[in-house]
Enzyme design. Structure first.
Site, PDB file in Angstrom:
ATOM      1  N   HIS A 103       0.852  -1.187   0.000  1.00 56.01           N
ATOM      2  CA  HIS A 103       0.000   0.000   0.000  1.00 56.01           C
ATOM      3  C   HIS A 103       0.886   1.235   0.000  1.00 56.01           C
ATOM      4  CE1 HIS A 103       1.186  -0.391   4.190  1.00 56.01           C
ATOM      5  NE2 HIS A 103       1.027   0.931   4.252  1.00 56.01           N
TER       6      HIS A 103
ATOM      7  N   HIS B 250       5.598   6.556  -0.827  1.00 56.59           N
ATOM      8  CA  HIS B 250       6.407   5.355  -1.039  1.00 56.59           C
ATOM      9  C   HIS B 250       5.576   4.106  -0.777  1.00 56.59           C
ATOM     10  CE1 HIS B 250       6.661   5.990   3.308  1.00 56.59           C
ATOM     11  NE2 HIS B 250       6.882   4.681   3.405  1.00 56.59           N
TER      12      HIS B 250
END
Length: 172
Positions: A42, A123
């Site tokens: 995720h 990220h």
């Protein structure tokens, strides 16, 4: 003793087909550290940490008020951040992603949720506790982001699992 808190975060879920491609590529790169399971991939939008269980309804209602545009997200850089987190990052952050993060941050602040003061760094973590460092181009892993999610982080005997507690669509 009963724990009346939930460890929560808002994130962009990585679509299953993209997560499989990312993990296959990661595993071919011999990236060291502890690999993040495919189902846990995720991109975090806002980490809330431990929140009182009784605040969950307010968080779910607040998220429903966020109106942001859908966008394409390209993760095309392999980097190391912090202490041993090997990640995929976008070479260029989509403005719609920044707007979504800002909208969530403003509404969370209005609810009294204190977020990390560090600037947002988009990220997707591939590996934790890596000893090596990475800073190189990666294949372009792109997906159309059309929703965001509230996750609960749960420690299990098999490791951490992320349970989806709510999902909200982004505007087409």
């Amino acid at each position: 003793m009963i724990d009346n808190t939930l460890r929560l975060f808002f994130a962009l879920p990585c679509p299953p087909e993209q997560a499989a491609a990312i993990c296959a590529w990661r595993d071919d790169q011999a990236i060291d550290g502890r690999a993040v399971p495919q189902d846990n991939l995720h991109l975090t939008l806002a980490f809330l940490g431990a929140q009182p269980r009784e605040h969950l309804d307010a968080l779910l209602q607040m998220a429903a008020t966020v109106h942001a545009e859908a966008f394409s997200l390209s993760l095309d850089r392999l980097t190391t951040i912090g202490k041993g987190f090997i990640c995929l990052q976008p070479a260029s952050t989509p403005p719609a992603l920044l707007q979504l993060v800002e909208a969530l941050s403003e509404r969370l602040a209005a609810l009294g949720v204190v977020l990390d003061c560090r600037p947002f760094l988009p990220h997707l973590t591939l590996s934790r506790q890596a000893r090596s460092r990475a800073q190189q181009p990666a294949p372009d892993f792109t997906w159309h982001v059309d929703r965001f999610v509230l996750y609960r982080s749960v420690n299990t005997a098999d490791g951490v699992r992320y349970d989806e507690l709510g999902s909200w669509p982004l505007l087409p």
